[in-house]
Design a protein around this motif. Structure first.
Motif, PDB file in Angstrom:
ATOM      1  N   GLY A 100      -5.741   6.216  -6.426  1.00  0.00           N
ATOM      2  CA  GLY A 100      -6.357   4.901  -6.331  1.00  0.00           C
ATOM      3  C   GLY A 100      -7.856   5.064  -6.154  1.00  0.00           C
ATOM      4  O   GLY A 100      -8.349   6.165  -5.855  1.00  0.00           O
ATOM      5  N   ALA A 123       0.851  -1.196   0.000  1.00  0.00           N
ATOM      6  CA  ALA A 123       0.000   0.000   0.000  1.00  0.00           C
ATOM      7  C   ALA A 123       0.882   1.239   0.000  1.00  0.00           C
ATOM      8  O   ALA A 123       1.187   1.790   1.056  1.00  0.00           O
ATOM      9  N   ARG A 141      -0.361   6.882  -2.229  1.00  0.00           N
ATOM     10  CA  ARG A 141      -1.760   6.690  -2.627  1.00  0.00           C
ATOM     11  C   ARG A 141      -2.742   7.056  -1.509  1.00  0.00           C
ATOM     12  O   ARG A 141      -3.952   6.973  -1.701  1.00  0.00           O
ATOM     13  N   ASN A 187      -4.349   4.510   2.173  1.00  0.00           N
ATOM     14  CA  ASN A 187      -3.494   3.847   1.183  1.00  0.00           C
ATOM     15  C   ASN A 187      -3.773   2.347   1.130  1.00  0.00           C
ATOM     16  O   ASN A 187      -3.630   1.720   0.074  1.00  0.00           O
ATOM     17  N   PHE A 188      -4.214   1.770   2.246  1.00  0.00           N
ATOM     18  CA  PHE A 188      -4.613   0.366   2.244  1.00  0.00           C
ATOM     19  C   PHE A 188      -6.038   0.198   1.730  1.00  0.00           C
ATOM     20  O   PHE A 188      -6.374  -0.831   1.141  1.00  0.00           O
ATOM     21  N   ALA A 211      -5.638   0.026  -2.082  1.00  0.00           N
ATOM     22  CA  ALA A 211      -4.682  -0.962  -2.591  1.00  0.00           C
ATOM     23  C   ALA A 211      -5.390  -2.191  -3.149  1.00  0.00           C
ATOM     24  O   ALA A 211      -6.419  -2.629  -2.617  1.00  0.00           O
ATOM     25  N   GLY A 262      -6.810  -4.703  -0.759  1.00  0.00           N
ATOM     26  CA  GLY A 262      -6.890  -3.993   0.512  1.00  0.00           C
ATOM     27  C   GLY A 262      -8.304  -3.914   1.061  1.00  0.00           C
ATOM     28  O   GLY A 262      -9.155  -4.771   0.803  1.00  0.00           O
ATOM     29  N   GLY A 276       3.315   4.706  -7.546  1.00  0.00           N
ATOM     30  CA  GLY A 276       3.024   3.431  -6.892  1.00  0.00           C
ATOM     31  C   GLY A 276       4.304   2.659  -6.634  1.00  0.00           C
ATOM     32  O   GLY A 276       5.251   3.156  -6.028  1.00  0.00           O
TER      33      GLY A 276
END
Length: 354
Positions: A232, A9, A13, A96-97, A100, A103, A156
């Motif tokens: 993302g 992740a 992002r 960010n997770f 992902a 995620g 990324g």
């Protein structure tokens, strides 16, 4: 551990407002024991102090707002002080997770059995710029390499990213100049490469300095442009089972996610949108993506009413329950890196049925 999280992740992002990454501790400290928590509540911190680990990875940031002191006591800064004093590092993987692959957003869609899943709702990251340089063809690689070494060109998991196009630079060197190409007092045409690279806004000055130092011209030409990109998708939309209704989906949400489920709207359901956490702001994007209903948390009265008017039903089990499947996957990611990882991922949801 931080490098492993970055690979899963990337911090770039995360949403622009989201303080992800290492919040407490030494990035070079050894990690023999770890823990993963949904949120570092007082109860979770008590458990960590009683049985310390080297690093706890939290989904919700511990330090979300700026603070001017770290002293013993209550609040997030007090908990950060306790953890630091115990030698426990704190890292955060949050939005960010969410975005992902595999995620939190994907985990929520999977938990509800959605199929033909697609992303929607770009989550814009931190301020960034695009730096454009005009370079003699033979110097393009060296200038791009210098820019990359100073922080440009990361997208990324990819580094050294640039776009290049060719053309002709035309200039007349003044009589007192010392041109690298052509001669003083004459007009010159030089085959040049336009090198474009993105960079965090905070690194713009360093990248420009590296560009100028590596450029062979006496007067390098470059542009620094504000940009927004490389987002993302924080939401997922997918197909529900044939013959499904809003009521069917609400029952499934209650069974799979728990929480105190609120429902707004009714009717048949073909496509379901999901956003972990607080996703009411993505209702329009969900409808544009073809959803009949959105599953997310923290939906306010007026937002629910507006969604219904647009033909979008709402199923809201609460903030934390929509994140639960993702936190389970975050635990799995950390445990794969540190075998001795404690599971402290119990939901911090404050709500219960009356």
């Amino acid at each position: 551990v931080l490098a492993a999280l970055e690979a899963v992740a990337p911090a770039a992002r995360a949403a622009s407002w989201d303080p992800v990454g290492l919040q407490v501790g030494d990035p070079d400290a050894a990690v023999r024991r770890a823990a993963v928590a949904h949120e570092l509540t007082p109860a979770v911190v008590d458990r960590l102090i009683a049985d310390p680990v080297d690093l706890v990875v939290a989904y919700h940031p511990l330090l979300f707002r700026p603070t001017t002191s770290f002293v013993a006591g209550g609040g997030a800064s007090g908990r950060a002080y306790r953890l630091a004093a115990a030698g426990i590092g704190v890292a955060v993987a949050h939005t960010n997770f969410d975005v992902a692959p595999g995620g939190a957003a994907d985990a929520l869609a999977d938990a509800l059995g959605l199929e033909e899943i697609e992303g929607f709702g770009p989550l814009w990251g931190r301020e960034s710029v695009r730096i454009v340089a005009f370079v003699p063809d033979e110097a393009a690689d060296s200038v791009a390499d210098a820019m990359a070494a100073s922080g440009a060109g990361t997208v990324g998991a990819y580094t050294g990213c640039s776009f290049r196009s060719t053309g002709t630079g035309v200039f007349t060197a003044a009589p007192h100049s010392d041109p690298a190409a052509g001669r003083a007092g004459a007009t010159h045409r030089e085959p040049e490469t336009r090198v474009e690279m993105s960079a965090p806004a905070a690194r713009a000055d360093a990248v420009v300095a590296a560009l100028v130092a590596a450029h062979p011209y006496e007067e390098p030409v470059y542009d620094v442009l504000d940009r927004r990109g490389d987002a993302g998708f924080v939401g997922r939309v997918g197909s529900a089972g044939a013959g499904s209704t809003v009521e069917d989906l609400a029952a499934l949400v209650s069974d799979r996610l728990g929480g105190v489920v609120r429902v707004a709207g009714t009717g048949a359901v073909r496509r379901v949108a999901v956003v972990p956490g607080s996703g009411a702001d993505f209702a329009d994007a969900a409808r544009s993506a073809g959803a009949d209903v959105i599953v997310t948390g923290d939906v306010r009265h007026h937002a629910a009413a507006a969604a219904i008017e647009r033909g979008l039903a709402v199923v809201d089990p609460g903030h934390a329950p929509t994140e639960g499947p993702g936190v389970e996957r975050l635990y799995a990611a950390v445990a794969a890196e540190v075998p001795e990882t404690r599971d402290l991922t119990e939901s911090p949801d404050p709500w219960r049925p009356a």
